[in-house]
Write a protein that holds these residues in place. Structure first.
Motif, mmCIF file in Angstrom:
data_model
loop_
_atom_site.group_PDB
_atom_site.id
_atom_site.type_symbol
_atom_site.label_atom_id
_atom_site.label_comp_id
_atom_site.label_asym_id
_atom_site.label_seq_id
_atom_site.Cartn_x
_atom_site.Cartn_y
_atom_site.Cartn_z
ATOM 1 N N ILE B 78 0.838 -1.201 0.000
ATOM 2 C CA ILE B 78 0.000 0.000 0.000
ATOM 3 C C ILE B 78 0.871 1.248 0.000
ATOM 4 C CG2 ILE B 78 -1.689 1.340 1.325
ATOM 5 C CD1 ILE B 78 -2.779 -1.344 2.396
ATOM 6 N N ALA B 79 1.931 1.242 0.818
ATOM 7 C CA ALA B 79 2.811 2.412 0.940
ATOM 8 C C ALA B 79 3.506 2.741 -0.368
ATOM 9 C CB ALA B 79 3.850 2.179 2.037
ATOM 10 N N SER B 80 3.709 1.725 -1.214
ATOM 11 C CA SER B 80 4.407 1.956 -2.476
ATOM 12 C C SER B 80 3.444 2.319 -3.594
ATOM 13 C CB SER B 80 5.155 0.684 -2.907
ATOM 14 O OG SER B 80 5.863 0.155 -1.821
ATOM 15 N N SER B 81 2.159 2.327 -3.304
ATOM 16 C CA SER B 81 1.175 2.536 -4.366
ATOM 17 C C SER B 81 0.603 3.947 -4.294
ATOM 18 C CB SER B 81 0.030 1.538 -4.196
ATOM 19 O OG SER B 81 -0.805 1.970 -3.132
ATOM 20 N N ALA B 82 -0.221 4.261 -5.270
ATOM 21 C CA ALA B 82 -0.855 5.574 -5.296
ATOM 22 C C ALA B 82 -1.871 5.730 -4.162
ATOM 23 C CB ALA B 82 -1.541 5.778 -6.637
ATOM 24 N N GLU B 83 -2.214 4.629 -3.480
ATOM 25 C CA GLU B 83 -3.169 4.692 -2.345
ATOM 26 C C GLU B 83 -2.535 5.192 -1.055
ATOM 27 O OE1 GLU B 83 -6.481 3.391 -2.053
ATOM 28 O OE2 GLU B 83 -6.539 3.135 -4.207
ATOM 29 N N ALA B 84 -1.205 5.273 -1.061
ATOM 30 C CA ALA B 84 -0.474 5.527 0.194
ATOM 31 C C ALA B 84 -1.023 6.702 0.990
ATOM 32 C CB ALA B 84 1.011 5.740 -0.096
ATOM 33 N N GLU B 85 -1.248 7.813 0.306
ATOM 34 C CA GLU B 85 -1.687 9.005 1.026
ATOM 35 C C GLU B 85 -3.090 8.795 1.601
ATOM 36 O OE1 GLU B 85 -2.214 12.529 -1.350
ATOM 37 O OE2 GLU B 85 -2.551 13.779 0.431
ATOM 38 N N ASP B 86 -3.983 8.197 0.792
ATOM 39 C CA ASP B 86 -5.357 7.977 1.260
ATOM 40 C C ASP B 86 -5.418 6.969 2.396
ATOM 41 O OD1 ASP B 86 -6.779 8.141 -2.085
ATOM 42 O OD2 ASP B 86 -6.380 9.705 -0.585
ATOM 43 N N GLY B 88 -2.938 6.403 4.526
ATOM 44 C CA GLY B 88 -2.179 6.854 5.697
ATOM 45 C C GLY B 88 -1.039 5.934 6.064
ATOM 46 N N VAL B 89 -0.414 5.323 5.047
ATOM 47 C CA VAL B 89 0.678 4.391 5.320
ATOM 48 C C VAL B 89 1.939 4.892 4.633
ATOM 49 C CG1 VAL B 89 1.444 2.000 5.144
ATOM 50 C CG2 VAL B 89 -0.985 2.491 5.299
ATOM 51 N N HIS B 90 3.042 4.933 5.351
ATOM 52 C CA HIS B 90 4.299 5.396 4.735
ATOM 53 C C HIS B 90 5.493 4.793 5.446
ATOM 54 C CE1 HIS B 90 5.238 8.281 8.072
ATOM 55 N NE2 HIS B 90 3.923 8.350 8.156
ATOM 56 N N LEU B 91 6.613 4.833 4.723
ATOM 57 C CA LEU B 91 7.871 4.343 5.296
ATOM 58 C C LEU B 91 8.459 5.409 6.208
ATOM 59 C CD1 LEU B 91 9.679 2.787 2.206
ATOM 60 C CD2 LEU B 91 8.897 1.567 4.217
ATOM 61 N N HIS B 134 19.650 0.174 17.328
ATOM 62 C CA HIS B 134 19.316 -0.417 16.035
ATOM 63 C C HIS B 134 18.889 0.702 15.102
ATOM 64 C CE1 HIS B 134 17.838 -3.968 18.675
ATOM 65 N NE2 HIS B 134 19.044 -4.250 18.255
ATOM 66 N N ALA B 135 19.274 0.588 13.834
ATOM 67 C CA ALA B 135 18.782 1.520 12.825
ATOM 68 C C ALA B 135 18.029 0.704 11.797
ATOM 69 C CB ALA B 135 19.946 2.256 12.170
ATOM 70 N N PHE B 136 16.835 1.145 11.409
ATOM 71 C CA PHE B 136 16.094 0.404 10.384
ATOM 72 C C PHE B 136 15.002 1.283 9.800
ATOM 73 C CE2 PHE B 136 12.435 -0.493 13.182
ATOM 74 C CZ PHE B 136 12.996 -0.494 14.449
ATOM 75 N N THR B 137 14.380 0.753 8.760
ATOM 76 C CA THR B 137 13.272 1.439 8.114
ATOM 77 C C THR B 137 12.029 0.575 8.301
ATOM 78 O OG1 THR B 137 14.765 2.368 6.458
ATOM 79 C CG2 THR B 137 12.419 2.366 5.916
ATOM 80 N N THR B 138 10.978 1.164 8.790
ATOM 81 C CA THR B 138 9.736 0.413 8.937
ATOM 82 C C THR B 138 8.564 1.241 8.408
ATOM 83 O OG1 THR B 138 8.380 -0.907 10.458
ATOM 84 C CG2 THR B 138 9.323 1.116 11.341
#
Lengths: 347, 341
Positions: B78-86, B88-91, B134-138
């Motif tokens: 979802i975060a990688s798609s055009a739906e991301a903003e709608d 509310g999901v992001h990296l 720890h360093a990471f991306t979630t």
């Protein structure tokens, strides 16, 4: 001792501050002034996204590597202060993307946490097959220049809005030392065939879900000609335009389309992002930064000029190291004029 | 064949995602989501929604990892798609920092998030009180945006949404054939489950758009989670505390702890307080119970007790709940059941 700084972009203001911080207490007669025709928010420093990242290949002048490092360390030391946001400073992590393997840059140990991208991360960017992840800084001209202006004003440095037509005019006006921070327009004061505009256009969008910078690189196209996305404090900068020799300061529709299509392809989530602004700036491109002294003579008047221009697309990235160097050069001038009493060698 | 009528009780992230999974995976059903509270008034709405798992004592680690991975992969798409903003999901990238080296240096979920590694010395300089990190991306999944997005998609799939307070699961009989109980803390009453209790969490929502990284202090008591429209500062863990009103003293303490980790927060403005009651249980309850009373039968799939980790595992547990619902539907449709109708 009157020092006139010409130019009020990041180079002019930071050089003025560095000089005042270093010499004012030891030379109370020091009078620093800033002359410029453009002030924030109308300088090129205001157009730049402000991501601290030097070029990928080693600069022709190895000193520039050192100045980049000094700037990064200086800004990093301010990141921990409560004032960081007022200065326009923020830590930001992100991606540098390539179409094939690329050697590590000279600044890999300057930035934080530099590493190669994993396969899963690269899967996010189907057009690219290799890349880096690291944490760097942004320093936004929009906040940094006003912050510098406030610090200078507190110190009693005066600003004069005027278009300087010649070094001579400034010298005859009483300047002992002139610091030339005129950026892309330096050629108007003294012809410099090595200095050219590298026109850039950017679109600012409202996309607050973007927390990472994404810079793409295409060795065939050259720096800044491949899409890039740089989140700032309030808006996200989309870019990817670099036109050497183009002096136009007007937004161009084809460039808009190039940027928009390139960035939306790179980051599909931008598709519906609201456009807030579109700006054009002229990077002061030069094979290397001109940071050196020159003595000019106007009749009986001997004037010292310290040139500090030609920072290309990395002015914000390198500004403090250059300001320190300019201050060092001023120090030499002050010593030569026996204004600065340096301790005798045997102490 | 008449559709099997399913009631999903609860409209937090667990209820809505379960309804979604059932609608996608279990054919021949009509689904109604019933709740007294909907977004923005659910417990999920207060949570920052950072995908960093909470450890469930009673569940084997491989299962927890599966739940987390399924949720991460689902939200990542979802975060990688055009739906991301709608949606509310992001990296988001950032650091989990510790004042002493933890016994488990690499958590079980390290290879589910992106780019997981230990922090370098230079990175740790930012946190003088901490020696390891720890360093990471979630991902961050913001319920105030995600839940309305889910509701919209549910309605588009023909799921009905009903505002009603249920006092007893038997109220749903005989209108519904199967009940999915996603009522979180409400299960104390609805399922007579005294094992579930609140762990009160107070947070601050502030404006500090220059903060681009999350920072989580080892135990997870103090955290800074930057989102789309605000930064969430937390928090507290108050066991057995049902008080939903913010406490000013606690807010000051949260702000102070977070400013110690990120001094630039002193410049934060528009500070708002929120309280949520985490539905804490020694183990997450994901099981079918066949209620029987006076000759009536009501299959119930219980799906509650996610504690601090609801958003981190919601999709994985919803898939499992949907599978349990599928079993109930199949059981209802076998000839021996039909003769009882």
């Amino acid at each position: 001792m009157r020092v006139v700084v010409i130019g009020a972009g990041v180079i002019g203001l930071s050089t003025a501050l560095c000089i005042h911080e270093r010499y004012h207490s030891v030379l109370p007669s020091l009078d620093v002034r800033v002359y410029a025709d453009r002030f924030t928010p109308f300088t090129n420093s205001n157009v730049a996204a402000g991501l601290c990242q030097a070029y990928l290949s080693d600069p022709s002048n190895p000193q520039e590597v050192h100045w980049n490092q000094q700037t990064f360390d200086y800004l990093l030391s301010h990141i921990h202060s409560p004032n960081a946001a007022n200065m326009g400073l923020a830590l930001i992590s992100g991606y540098n993307l390539f179409r094939e393997d690329f050697p590590d840059p000279s600044w890999k140990d300057t930035v934080l946490g530099f590493r190669k991208l994993t396969c899963r991360e690269l899967d996010m960017f189907p057009d690219y097959s290799y890349g880096w992840f690291n944490t760097s800084l942004i320093v936004e001209g929009r906040r940094y220049l006003p912050w510098l202006t406030e610090r200078l004003t507190e110190r009693g440095v005066k600003f004069f809005q005027q278009k300087v037509e010649s070094f001579e005019e400034v010298a005859r006006g009483g300047a002992d030392v002139i610091i030339n921070c005129t950026g892309v327009w330096a050629g108007a004061l003294q012809p410099d065939p090595l200095l050219k505009p590298g026109r850039g256009q950017i679109i600012k969008v409202d996309a607050p879900w973007m927390k990472h910078f994404i810079l793409t690189h295409d060795p065939e196209k050259g720096i800044y000609q491949s899409p890039y996305i740089i989140p700032g404090i309030q808006a996200v900068t989309l870019g990817g335009i670099f036109q050497l020799g183009n002096w136009s300061e007007v937004n161009n529709i084809q460039d808009h389309n190039t940027i928009w299509e390139g960035c939306c392809r790179l980051e599909p989530t931008l598709k519906d992002a609201k456009i807030i602004a579109e700006l054009t700036g002229l990077r002061p491109v030069r094979p290397q930064i001109r940071l050196e002294r020159e003595q000019l003579r106007f009749g009986s008047l001997n004037t010292e000029v310290i040139h500090n221009y030609g920072h290309g697309g990395y002015g914000l990235t390198i500004h403090w190291g250059c300001a320190l160097e300019a201050a060092k050069l001023l120090g030499k001038i002050l010593e030569e004029r026996e204004l600065l009493r340096m301790p005798p060698p045997h102490l | 064949m008449d559709p099997v009528r399913i009631a999903v009780v609860g409209a937090g992230v667990v209820g809505l995602s379960t309804a979604m999974c059932v609608s996608k995976l279990v054919p021949g059903c009509s689904i109604t989501v019933i709740s007294d509270k909907f977004t923005p008034d659910t417990t999920s709405d207060v949570a920052a929604g950072m995908l960093i798992p909470h450890v469930y004592a009673d569940t084997p680690i491989p299962k927890q990892k599966q739940w987390f991975r399924e949720t991460f992969d689902h939200l990542f798409a979802i975060a990688s798609s055009a739906e991301a903003e709608d949606a509310g999901v992001h990296l988001v990238s950032g650091w989990q920092i510790f004042r002493s080296v933890p016994t488990e240096e690499v958590p079980f979920w390290a290879d589910v998030v992106l780019g997981f590694r230990k922090m370098t010395e230079a990175e740790l300089k930012k946190f003088p009180q901490h020696v390891f990190g720890h360093a990471f991306t979630t991902l961050k999944c913001e319920s105030p945006t995600y839940l309305p997005w889910l509701e919209k998609r549910l309605k588009g799939s023909g799921v009905l949404i009903l505002t009603r307070r249920i006092g007893d699961l038997w109220e749903l009989h005989p209108s519904f054939d199967i009940v999915v109980n996603c009522s979180g803390l409400g299960s104390r009453q609805l399922a007579g489950d005294s094992k579930i209790f609140p762990v009160r969490g107070q947070v601050l929502r502030v404006q500090a758009p220059w903060v681009k990284h999350f920072i989580r202090d080892g135990s997870g008591l103090t955290y800074i989670y930057p989102g789309i429209s605000n930064v969430i500062l937390g928090g507290t863990r108050q066991k057995g505390d049902w008080n939903l009103s913010p406490d000013a003293e606690i807010s000051r303490d949260i702000f102070s702890r977070c400013c110690a980790l990120e001094p630039s927060l002193h410049g934060a403005c528009d500070i708002r307080e929120k309280v949520g009651l985490r539905p804490f249980r020694p183990g997450l309850r994901l099981q079918t119970e066949l209620l029987a009373q006076d000759g009536r039968r009501l299959p119930v799939v219980h799906h509650y007790g996610h504690g601090s980790g609801g958003i981190s595992v919601h999709w994985g547990t919803a898939l499992e709940a949907a599978s349990l619902v599928g079993e109930c539907v199949r059981a209802l449709r076998t000839p021996s059941s039909k003769s009882k109708l």
